[in-house]
Design a protein around this motif. Structure first.
Motif, PDB file in Angstrom:
ATOM      1  N   PHE A 467       0.836  -1.200   0.000  1.00 18.14           N
ATOM      2  CA  PHE A 467       0.000   0.000   0.000  1.00 18.14           C
ATOM      3  C   PHE A 467       0.876   1.258   0.000  1.00 18.14           C
ATOM      4  CE2 PHE A 467      -3.783  -2.100  -0.094  1.00 18.14           C
ATOM      5  CZ  PHE A 467      -4.040  -2.963   0.972  1.00 18.14           C
ATOM      6  N   VAL A 468       2.002   1.246   0.728  1.00 21.31           N
ATOM      7  CA  VAL A 468       2.918   2.389   0.708  1.00 21.31           C
ATOM      8  C   VAL A 468       3.447   2.608  -0.708  1.00 21.31           C
ATOM      9  CG1 VAL A 468       5.128   3.275   1.542  1.00 21.31           C
ATOM     10  CG2 VAL A 468       3.585   2.113   3.121  1.00 21.31           C
ATOM     11  N   ALA A 469       3.878   1.511  -1.351  1.00 24.80           N
ATOM     12  CA  ALA A 469       4.416   1.607  -2.713  1.00 24.80           C
ATOM     13  C   ALA A 469       3.370   2.143  -3.675  1.00 24.80           C
ATOM     14  CB  ALA A 469       4.906   0.230  -3.169  1.00 24.80           C
ATOM     15  N   GLU A 470       2.128   1.695  -3.526  1.00 23.20           N
ATOM     16  CA  GLU A 470       1.066   2.167  -4.411  1.00 23.20           C
ATOM     17  C   GLU A 470       0.787   3.658  -4.195  1.00 23.20           C
ATOM     18  OE1 GLU A 470      -1.198   0.314  -6.948  1.00 23.20           O
ATOM     19  OE2 GLU A 470       0.951  -0.042  -6.915  1.00 23.20           O
ATOM     20  N   ARG A 471       0.874   4.112  -2.935  1.00 25.92           N
ATOM     21  CA  ARG A 471       0.697   5.550  -2.686  1.00 25.92           C
ATOM     22  C   ARG A 471       1.778   6.356  -3.383  1.00 25.92           C
ATOM     23  NH1 ARG A 471      -0.592   4.078   2.727  1.00 25.92           N
ATOM     24  NH2 ARG A 471       1.467   4.774   3.433  1.00 25.92           N
ATOM     25  N   ILE A 472       3.003   5.871  -3.304  1.00 29.14           N
ATOM     26  CA  ILE A 472       4.111   6.554  -3.995  1.00 29.14           C
ATOM     27  C   ILE A 472       3.856   6.586  -5.500  1.00 29.14           C
ATOM     28  CG2 ILE A 472       6.565   6.410  -4.571  1.00 29.14           C
ATOM     29  CD1 ILE A 472       7.010   5.185  -1.787  1.00 29.14           C
ATOM     30  N   ARG A 473       3.472   5.433  -6.046  1.00 23.72           N
ATOM     31  CA  ARG A 473       3.247   5.347  -7.496  1.00 23.72           C
ATOM     32  C   ARG A 473       2.120   6.283  -7.934  1.00 23.72           C
ATOM     33  NH1 ARG A 473      -0.012   2.831 -10.903  1.00 23.72           N
ATOM     34  NH2 ARG A 473      -1.158   1.748  -9.235  1.00 23.72           N
ATOM     35  N   ASN A 474       1.025   6.286  -7.210  1.00 26.41           N
ATOM     36  CA  ASN A 474      -0.110   7.127  -7.577  1.00 26.41           C
ATOM     37  C   ASN A 474       0.219   8.609  -7.425  1.00 26.41           C
ATOM     38  OD1 ASN A 474      -1.897   5.023  -8.237  1.00 26.41           O
ATOM     39  ND2 ASN A 474      -2.405   4.667  -6.104  1.00 26.41           N
ATOM     40  N   ARG A 475       0.930   8.958  -6.361  1.00 28.16           N
ATOM     41  CA  ARG A 475       1.280  10.358  -6.149  1.00 28.16           C
ATOM     42  C   ARG A 475       2.181  10.876  -7.261  1.00 28.16           C
ATOM     43  NH1 ARG A 475       3.095  12.027  -0.241  1.00 28.16           N
ATOM     44  NH2 ARG A 475       3.075  14.018  -1.357  1.00 28.16           N
ATOM     45  N   LEU A 476       3.141  10.030  -7.693  1.00 35.57           N
ATOM     46  CA  LEU A 476       4.020  10.447  -8.790  1.00 35.57           C
ATOM     47  C   LEU A 476       3.223  10.628 -10.083  1.00 35.57           C
ATOM     48  CD1 LEU A 476       6.803  10.994 -10.012  1.00 35.57           C
ATOM     49  CD2 LEU A 476       7.027   8.524 -10.396  1.00 35.57           C
ATOM     50  N   GLU A 477       2.346   9.685 -10.363  1.00 40.06           N
ATOM     51  CA  GLU A 477       1.590   9.728 -11.620  1.00 40.06           C
ATOM     52  C   GLU A 477       0.673  10.954 -11.673  1.00 40.06           C
ATOM     53  OE1 GLU A 477      -0.792   6.299 -12.237  1.00 40.06           O
ATOM     54  OE2 GLU A 477      -1.151   6.717 -14.356  1.00 40.06           O
TER      55      GLU A 477
END
Length: 536
Positions: A467-477
């Motif tokens: 979930f942390v990794a997905e937050r990073i990915r979504n925030r960057l996108e």
């Protein structure tokens, strides 16, 4: 009268106490400055060389493991294909060609595929544009594979006509009755597009001039940044001779062009090739000279002030001055603790004591700054790779549960090529801020190299790390970034200790998951697969 004249001559020859103390202390300060610079130079030189050698060995090992895994995967692919060909008598020509095409295109392992029967007749070949179906094999590698009737991997050889280097891999075909029916084989063109070349080209020369090359078992170059040298025999190279003898390691060496280099070299077990990663020694010395120059410039002002103060105070002090000179003389020879501030009854001696403390504190400040520089990435301010590895090993020793998230900005080379390297640096800094603002204060963020980052998330299960990794990915996108277009990231995750108890293996497994994310279309997060025998 003669006696009076002799006294005056002796007075002119004697050196006054103030002048003597001034000269001795001035000389002591200057000598200790030189000693500090020499000690710093030697210590930094050893540290830089050892770090570069260790890093090159690590990179060579990583490349070796990647190539080894790739060739094992190629072999498994051929074995599976050979099994499907065991009932070849029930397959028509179109079905055989379609199967060869499927094998070739699905993995990008091989540039061409061939089915040869037990008589040496080429029954079919993919791609069809170069098909030699209906002819008998002529190359030595093909004949050797047919005669052996077992799995075969050839040495690299030059293709007829083009002269490009080729590696040939084959797997025997036995029918349902166990009768040898020929083999299925795949060719790997070392100078054309395939998975192996993608691996080679994904490890370019870095900004300090380090690069790698691949040699085969007899010392011939299979890959080099200078493509004109591919195929050259460099078996006279000292490191290559060790690889030929089956040795791996790292050392300082001189190549065949007379260039001093720091080399890490590792053998690839599956095919006997050797991976060599080298860095020019001259680059290390350039960094060292810049470091010493910076230290000297930062130290010259306080030491000059100290020297002027000593010259002035020496004319008024005697005994207190001797004690301070003794303290200064120890600098650079042994560990010196800054003494507690004690007020001297003499005002001049008290001022000199404060000046010495100031100089020692400045040296400590410079040392602390060097330590910070050695553990921090200069572009992003994040932890660097060396510190990350130390933290991982410490957490493993303390049995702290943590997850590793490896992140790689998608198509970053396109960003550099389109917008320039300055824009690329801003993108890296932008992504670093997103990572640090997403994870917790106690977690570790690291720039692992180029556009690749690692986050260590402590005391979390693998699903929480996801979930942390997905937050990073979504925030960057979704973020407003320096180049004004959508930027995405691919991520791989592994967990200690459910995936492995080895720091190196954890990084490798997360990297493999990252590779799968890239292969699956990018802009996604993939958790590494657990190995058999690992208990969550």
């Amino acid at each position: 009268m003669p006696m009076l004249h002799e006294i005056k001559v002796n007075q002119r020859k004697n050196i006054s106490l103030a002048t003597l103390l001034t000269g001795l202390v001035s000389l002591s300060v200057l000598l200790n400055l030189i000693i500090l610079l020499i000690a710093s130079y030697q210590s930094s030189k050893k540290s830089l060389i050892d770090t570069t050698l260790a890093l090159n060995l690590t990179n060579a090992s990583k490349m070796s493991q990647t190539i080894d895994s790739l060739f094992k995967s190629m072999r498994s692919s051929l074995q599976y294909s050979a099994n499907t060909f065991s009932n070849i008598s029930f397959m028509n020509a179109d079905a055989i060609y379609s199967k060869l095409e499927l094998i070739r295109n699905s993995s990008n392992y091989f540039n061409s595929m061939v089915w040869v029967d037990e008589t040496g007749l080429i029954r079919d070949m993919s791609p069809g544009t170069h098909s030699s179906a209906g002819r008998y094999i002529t190359s030595e590698a093909a004949k050797t594979a047919l005669a052996l009737q077992k799995p075969y991997l050839s040495k690299p050889y030059a293709a007829s006509g083009s002269g490009n280097l080729i590696v040939f891999m084959s797997e025997p075909i036995y029918d349902m009755d166990g009768t040898y029916r020929g083999y299925i084989g795949g060719t790997i063109y070392l100078e054309e597009s395939n998975v192996l070349n993608m691996i080679f080209e994904s490890n370019p020369t870095d900004e300090i001039g380090s690069y790698f090359y691949i040699v085969e078992a007899d010392g011939r170059l299979l890959f080099h940044r200078d493509t004109n040298r591919i195929g050259e025999d460099i078996s006279a190279n000292h490191v290559v001779r060790k690889l030929i003898r089956g040795q791996s390691g790292h050392e300082e060496m001189v190549n065949l062009q007379g260039e001093a280099q720091l080399a890490g070299y590792v053998l690839v077990p599956e095919n006997g090739w050797g991976v060599v990663v080298v860095s020019p020694v001259g680059v290390v010395y350039d960094q060292l000279n810049n470091h010493i120059t910076s230290v000297l410039l930062n130290m010259i002002i306080p030491f000059s002030i100290l020297l002027l103060v000593v010259i002035w105070l020496a004319r008024k002090l005697a005994k207190p001055f001797v004690a301070l000179a003794d303290l200064v003389s120890k600098i650079g020879k042994e560990k010196v603790e800054v003494p507690e501030m004690k007020h001297h009854w003499n005002r001049e001696a008290d001022l000199l004591s404060k000046s010495i403390r100031y100089a020692l504190s400045d040296i400590k400040k410079q040392t602390d700054q060097l330590t910070h520089d050695a553990t921090t990435d200069p572009l992003t301010g994040l932890t660097n790779r060396r510190t990350l590895e130390a933290i991982m090993h410490r957490w493993i020793e303390e049995s702290i549960s943590f997850s590793i998230i490896i992140m790689d900005i998608d198509r970053f080379k396109t960003i550099n090529d389109t917008y320039g390297h300055q824009a690329g640096d801003k993108v890296i800094q932008h992504f670093a801020k997103i990572i640090t603002s997403t994870v917790r204060p106690g977690d570790v963020c690291c720039r692992f190299g180029g556009e690749e980052f690692i986050a260590l998330i402590s005391h979390v299960a693998i699903d929480e790390a996801f979930f942390v990794a997905e937050r990073i990915r979504n925030r960057l996108e979704k973020s407003v970034n320096p180049i004004g277009r959508i930027i995405t990231v691919s991520q791989g995750i592994s967990h200690y200790s459910s995936h492995s108890v080895s720091a190196e293996e954890l990084v490798h497994m997360a990297d493999q998951a990252l590779y799968k994310a890239k292969q699956s279309g990018r802009n996604r997060t993939i958790i590494a697969e657990k190995k058999a025998g690992i208990i969550s």
